[in-house]
Design a protein around this motif. Structure first.
Motif, PDB file in Angstrom:
ATOM      1  N   LEU A  90    -107.330   1.652 103.137  1.00 42.24           N
ATOM      2  CA  LEU A  90    -107.033   2.626 104.192  1.00 42.24           C
ATOM      3  C   LEU A  90    -105.536   2.910 104.261  1.00 42.24           C
ATOM      4  O   LEU A  90    -105.119   4.070 104.389  1.00 42.24           O
ATOM      5  CB  LEU A  90    -107.538   2.125 105.547  1.00 42.24           C
ATOM      6  N   LEU A  91    -104.735   1.863 104.193  1.00 42.04           N
ATOM      7  CA  LEU A  91    -103.282   2.046 104.220  1.00 42.04           C
ATOM      8  C   LEU A  91    -102.803   2.836 103.011  1.00 42.04           C
ATOM      9  O   LEU A  91    -101.907   3.679 103.123  1.00 42.04           O
ATOM     10  CB  LEU A  91    -102.582   0.694 104.291  1.00 42.04           C
ATOM     11  N   HIS A  92    -103.401   2.578 101.857  1.00 44.54           N
ATOM     12  CA  HIS A  92    -103.040   3.299 100.638  1.00 44.54           C
ATOM     13  C   HIS A  92    -103.349   4.790 100.790  1.00 44.54           C
ATOM     14  O   HIS A  92    -102.511   5.635 100.452  1.00 44.54           O
ATOM     15  CB  HIS A  92    -103.803   2.706  99.444  1.00 44.54           C
ATOM     16  N   ALA A  93    -104.531   5.106 101.313  1.00 43.73           N
ATOM     17  CA  ALA A  93    -104.901   6.511 101.515  1.00 43.73           C
ATOM     18  C   ALA A  93    -103.962   7.163 102.534  1.00 43.73           C
ATOM     19  O   ALA A  93    -103.505   8.297 102.336  1.00 43.73           O
ATOM     20  CB  ALA A  93    -106.351   6.602 101.993  1.00 43.73           C
ATOM     21  N   GLU A  94    -103.662   6.450 103.604  1.00 44.34           N
ATOM     22  CA  GLU A  94    -102.756   6.974 104.626  1.00 44.34           C
ATOM     23  C   GLU A  94    -101.368   7.232 104.051  1.00 44.34           C
ATOM     24  O   GLU A  94    -100.741   8.252 104.335  1.00 44.34           O
ATOM     25  CB  GLU A  94    -102.676   5.971 105.778  1.00 44.34           C
ATOM     26  N   THR A  95    -100.894   6.319 103.211  1.00 46.12           N
ATOM     27  CA  THR A  95     -99.590   6.482 102.575  1.00 46.12           C
ATOM     28  C   THR A  95     -99.597   7.705 101.662  1.00 46.12           C
ATOM     29  O   THR A  95     -98.637   8.483 101.643  1.00 46.12           O
ATOM     30  CB  THR A  95     -99.209   5.216 101.778  1.00 46.12           C
ATOM     31  N   GLY A  96    -100.679   7.894 100.907  1.00 50.08           N
ATOM     32  CA  GLY A  96    -100.789   9.065 100.033  1.00 50.08           C
ATOM     33  C   GLY A  96    -100.715  10.365 100.815  1.00 50.08           C
ATOM     34  O   GLY A  96    -100.034  11.313 100.409  1.00 50.08           O
ATOM     35  N   HIS A  97    -101.400  10.419 101.954  1.00 57.25           N
ATOM     36  CA  HIS A  97    -101.353  11.615 102.799  1.00 57.25           C
ATOM     37  C   HIS A  97     -99.943  11.850 103.329  1.00 57.25           C
ATOM     38  O   HIS A  97     -99.457  12.989 103.355  1.00 57.25           O
ATOM     39  CB  HIS A  97    -102.339  11.499 103.965  1.00 57.25           C
ATOM     40  N   LEU A  98     -99.287  10.800 103.738  1.00 59.45           N
ATOM     41  CA  LEU A  98     -97.932  10.917 104.264  1.00 59.45           C
ATOM     42  C   LEU A  98     -96.964  11.394 103.182  1.00 59.45           C
ATOM     43  O   LEU A  98     -96.118  12.252 103.437  1.00 59.45           O
ATOM     44  CB  LEU A  98     -97.478   9.580 104.845  1.00 59.45           C
ATOM     45  N   ILE A  99     -97.107  10.880 101.976  1.00 57.48           N
ATOM     46  CA  ILE A  99     -96.262  11.318 100.858  1.00 57.48           C
ATOM     47  C   ILE A  99     -96.467  12.807 100.607  1.00 57.48           C
ATOM     48  O   ILE A  99     -95.497  13.558 100.433  1.00 57.48           O
ATOM     49  CB  ILE A  99     -96.552  10.492  99.586  1.00 57.48           C
ATOM     50  N   ARG A 139     -97.473  15.100 102.730  1.00 57.48           N
ATOM     51  CA  ARG A 139     -96.889  15.884 103.834  1.00 57.48           C
ATOM     52  C   ARG A 139     -95.376  15.957 103.725  1.00 57.48           C
ATOM     53  O   ARG A 139     -94.777  17.014 103.920  1.00 57.48           O
ATOM     54  CB  ARG A 139     -97.296  15.290 105.179  1.00 57.48           C
ATOM     55  N   VAL A 140     -94.738  14.859 103.387  1.00 52.14           N
ATOM     56  CA  VAL A 140     -93.284  14.852 103.235  1.00 52.14           C
ATOM     57  C   VAL A 140     -92.878  15.744 102.067  1.00 52.14           C
ATOM     58  O   VAL A 140     -91.920  16.524 102.153  1.00 52.14           O
ATOM     59  CB  VAL A 140     -92.752  13.412 103.053  1.00 52.14           C
ATOM     60  N   GLN A 141     -93.614  15.650 100.990  1.00 45.63           N
ATOM     61  CA  GLN A 141     -93.331  16.475  99.819  1.00 45.63           C
ATOM     62  C   GLN A 141     -93.481  17.956 100.155  1.00 45.63           C
ATOM     63  O   GLN A 141     -92.628  18.774  99.785  1.00 45.63           O
ATOM     64  CB  GLN A 141     -94.282  16.078  98.691  1.00 45.63           C
ATOM     65  N   ASP A 142     -94.539  18.325 100.891  1.00 42.84           N
ATOM     66  CA  ASP A 142     -94.743  19.715 101.311  1.00 42.84           C
ATOM     67  C   ASP A 142     -93.588  20.189 102.182  1.00 42.84           C
ATOM     68  O   ASP A 142     -93.096  21.313 102.026  1.00 42.84           O
ATOM     69  CB  ASP A 142     -96.069  19.866 102.063  1.00 42.84           C
ATOM     70  N   GLU A 143     -93.167  19.363 103.124  1.00 45.57           N
ATOM     71  CA  GLU A 143     -92.049  19.713 104.009  1.00 45.57           C
ATOM     72  C   GLU A 143     -90.766  19.921 103.208  1.00 45.57           C
ATOM     73  O   GLU A 143     -90.004  20.853 103.471  1.00 45.57           O
ATOM     74  CB  GLU A 143     -91.822  18.629 105.061  1.00 45.57           C
ATOM     75  N   MET A 144     -90.516  19.042 102.252  1.00 50.05           N
ATOM     76  CA  MET A 144     -89.310  19.167 101.433  1.00 50.05           C
ATOM     77  C   MET A 144     -89.345  20.451 100.617  1.00 50.05           C
ATOM     78  O   MET A 144     -88.334  21.148 100.503  1.00 50.05           O
ATOM     79  CB  MET A 144     -89.154  17.939 100.522  1.00 50.05           C
ATOM     80  N   ARG A 151     -90.987  23.168 101.392  1.00 45.19           N
ATOM     81  CA  ARG A 151     -90.844  24.272 102.339  1.00 45.19           C
ATOM     82  C   ARG A 151     -89.384  24.485 102.719  1.00 45.19           C
ATOM     83  O   ARG A 151     -88.939  25.597 102.906  1.00 45.19           O
ATOM     84  CB  ARG A 151     -91.688  23.986 103.585  1.00 45.19           C
ATOM     85  N   LEU A 152     -88.645  23.408 102.802  1.00 49.34           N
ATOM     86  CA  LEU A 152     -87.224  23.495 103.126  1.00 49.34           C
ATOM     87  C   LEU A 152     -86.367  23.766 101.909  1.00 49.34           C
ATOM     88  O   LEU A 152     -85.140  23.926 102.027  1.00 49.34           O
ATOM     89  CB  LEU A 152     -86.748  22.211 103.813  1.00 49.34           C
ATOM     90  N   GLY A 153     -86.954  23.778 100.740  1.00 47.11           N
ATOM     91  CA  GLY A 153     -86.202  24.021  99.526  1.00 47.11           C
ATOM     92  C   GLY A 153     -85.460  22.798  99.030  1.00 47.11           C
ATOM     93  O   GLY A 153     -84.581  22.884  98.184  1.00 47.11           O
ATOM     94  N   ALA A 154     -85.812  21.649  99.541  1.00 47.52           N
ATOM     95  CA  ALA A 154     -85.109  20.424  99.160  1.00 47.52           C
ATOM     96  C   ALA A 154     -85.875  19.626  98.112  1.00 47.52           C
ATOM     97  O   ALA A 154     -85.418  18.576  97.692  1.00 47.52           O
ATOM     98  CB  ALA A 154     -84.885  19.545 100.388  1.00 47.52           C
ATOM     99  N   GLY A 155     -87.017  20.103  97.706  1.00 48.92           N
ATOM    100  CA  GLY A 155     -87.847  19.347  96.777  1.00 48.92           C
ATOM    101  C   GLY A 155     -87.532  19.601  95.328  1.00 48.92           C
ATOM    102  O   GLY A 155     -88.337  19.352  94.461  1.00 48.92           O
ATOM    103  N   ARG A 156     -86.401  20.148  95.027  1.00 53.76           N
ATOM    104  CA  ARG A 156     -86.054  20.484  93.644  1.00 53.76           C
ATOM    105  C   ARG A 156     -85.283  19.438  92.963  1.00 53.76           C
ATOM    106  O   ARG A 156     -84.559  18.683  93.334  1.00 53.76           O
ATOM    107  CB  ARG A 156     -85.273  21.781  93.607  1.00 53.76           C
TER     108      ARG A 156
END
Length: 127
Positions: A104-113, A115-120, A122-127
């Motif tokens: 469960l923690l592994h799945a939760e961590t994957g979802h959080l990663i 979401r953070v990646q999507d946010e980055m 969206r902000l143009g910081a994921g490059r």
């Protein structure tokens, strides 16, 4: 072991005295902090005993063996009354429970990663 069994005929527990002490404490369900409080010593003392940096004095060994429900000879030499081991079924259920929790923690961590990646991105910081 029965009262008539000679402890010298037993196969000794080959762990160190600190390892045996640690296992007995865990089998008793006591934390190092709880045991330190009951014995009137510092937690650092318990940690030193469990890591074989020091050994309890003779006056503490009797108290320890009583609290942990093991014999003094088992703590010191690995022969005598040892802590009772949990049943295999209990251990398997405990491990299964921990594995489910980790999944469960592994799945939760994957979802959080994600979401953070999507946010980055969206902000143009994921490059």
């Amino acid at each position: 072991m029965t009262d008539t069994t000679n402890i010298y005929e037993e196969m000794p527990d080959l762990d160190t005295s600190g390892g045996r002490f640690s296992r007995a404490r865990e089998a008793s369900g006591l934390s190092a902090k709880q045991l330190a409080w009951r014995l009137g010593v510092k937690m650092a003392t318990i940690n030193a005993w469990e890591s074989d940096r020091s050994q309890p004095g003779s006056h503490r060994l009797a108290n320890l063996s009583g609290i942990l429900n093991v014999s003094i000879s088992w703590i010191l030499h690995g022969v005598g009354t040892a802590p009772s081991e949990p049943e295999r079924g209990e251990m398997a259920e405990s491990l299964n429970s921990k594995l489910r929790q980790l999944k469960l923690l592994h799945a939760e961590t994957g979802h959080l990663i994600s979401r953070v990646q999507d946010e980055m991105e969206r902000l143009g910081a994921g490059r």
